[in-house]
Design an enzyme around this catalytic site. Sequence first.
Site, PDB file in Angstrom:
ATOM      1  N   LYS A  53       0.844  -1.212   0.000  1.00 36.80           N
ATOM      2  CA  LYS A  53       0.000   0.000   0.000  1.00 36.80           C
ATOM      3  C   LYS A  53       0.876   1.257   0.000  1.00 36.80           C
ATOM      4  O   LYS A  53       0.611   2.211  -0.739  1.00 36.80           O
ATOM      5  CB  LYS A  53      -0.937  -0.008   1.217  1.00 36.80           C
ATOM      6  CG  LYS A  53      -2.047  -1.033   1.105  1.00 36.80           C
ATOM      7  CD  LYS A  53      -2.871  -1.196   2.387  1.00 36.80           C
ATOM      8  CE  LYS A  53      -3.842  -2.365   2.237  1.00 36.80           C
ATOM      9  NZ  LYS A  53      -4.700  -2.601   3.401  1.00 36.80           N
ATOM     10  N   GLN A  97      -4.393  -1.137   9.586  1.00 41.13           N
ATOM     11  CA  GLN A  97      -4.397  -2.496   9.013  1.00 41.13           C
ATOM     12  C   GLN A  97      -4.998  -3.489  10.010  1.00 41.13           C
ATOM     13  O   GLN A  97      -4.644  -3.517  11.183  1.00 41.13           O
ATOM     14  CB  GLN A  97      -2.967  -2.905   8.629  1.00 41.13           C
ATOM     15  CG  GLN A  97      -2.863  -4.246   7.917  1.00 41.13           C
ATOM     16  CD  GLN A  97      -3.528  -4.274   6.535  1.00 41.13           C
ATOM     17  OE1 GLN A  97      -3.686  -3.252   5.875  1.00 41.13           O
ATOM     18  NE2 GLN A  97      -3.936  -5.448   6.099  1.00 41.13           N
ATOM     19  N   ASP A 120     -11.109   3.139   4.181  1.00 35.43           N
ATOM     20  CA  ASP A 120     -11.371   1.702   4.146  1.00 35.43           C
ATOM     21  C   ASP A 120     -12.873   1.419   4.105  1.00 35.43           C
ATOM     22  O   ASP A 120     -13.289   0.289   3.831  1.00 35.43           O
ATOM     23  CB  ASP A 120     -10.793   1.035   5.411  1.00 35.43           C
ATOM     24  CG  ASP A 120      -9.505   0.288   5.132  1.00 35.43           C
ATOM     25  OD1 ASP A 120      -9.359  -0.233   4.015  1.00 35.43           O
ATOM     26  OD2 ASP A 120      -8.659   0.237   6.040  1.00 35.43           O
TER      27      ASP A 120
END
Length: 297
Positions: A53, A97, A120
């Site tokens: 990422k 994450q 997200d």
Amino acid sequence: MTAQIIDGKQVAADMRAELKEEVARLKEKGIVPGLGVILVGEDPASQSYVRAKERACEDIGIYSDNNRLLSQTSQEELMALVEKMNKDPKINGILVQLPLPKGLNEAEVLLAIDPAKDVDGFHPVNVGKMVVGEKAFLPCTPHGVIQLLKRSGVTIEGAEVVIVGRSNIVGKPLANMLIQKKPNANATVTVCHTRTKDLAYHTKRADIVIAAAGRPNTVTADMIKEGVVVIDVGVNRVEDATKKRGYRLVGDVDFEAVKEKASFITPVPGGVGPMTITMLLYNTVESAKKAAGIEVE
Ligand code: GUN
């Protein structure tokens, strides 16, 4: 029938090239999209996802604020970092994450992220908006799956879609997105899971099977009809002594056998994976535009 392989790497590369140009245009206006990245602990798979990422951000010109925290990090420290990023005008998106190490409260952390920076799409406000069909950040993996179907010319409208797996990150949001009364949706969706009585009964009548169970060989050739479209979201490490690193990646689908019956199929790696990251970049750019008062569609 031998399936056409859906090249997620290529679709992702095309989208990233478009995003790179858009970021360059924004920079001319003094706008630099920024992503705050938080990885807690040393889980090897999470480390490799987060590295990918960060690299992708760098590649298209998104500023990324990369943070590695030890697995012993307290809830308070993690919450403080999220709060700091909420207030930081250089940061348009916050990525924590998942999964977090045991002992940390994931729900509380996700709730603390400013919904306007929740690239997200995991904050309950964005989840709720998505369910009722309002504009919201869409979660990256399900959004990536829909982009792959759309860009491969697969008709979603009216299709019988069977999703295998009911996770909060993939199965549940994808089902919600696909039943919306919108373009690239309007499907009839069945969600199967570990308590489904007869998985094959459902997958056999599907026009599109989406495997997101996290288990190799969950979908085999005897479980599908000829001409089905198969999207494999699974990423599983299986031991392989012939590989230098000692393992190889496989999806949830028996790729070699299923590809002889399907019309389209995604490989693992190189299918859905690159799209997840691309949609994160997309959401971050959209967020930066919104913060700068630029109309987003
Ligand atoms: N873990 C697995 N997939 C994801 C994702 O899309 N976002 C975050 N934050 N964590 C994940």
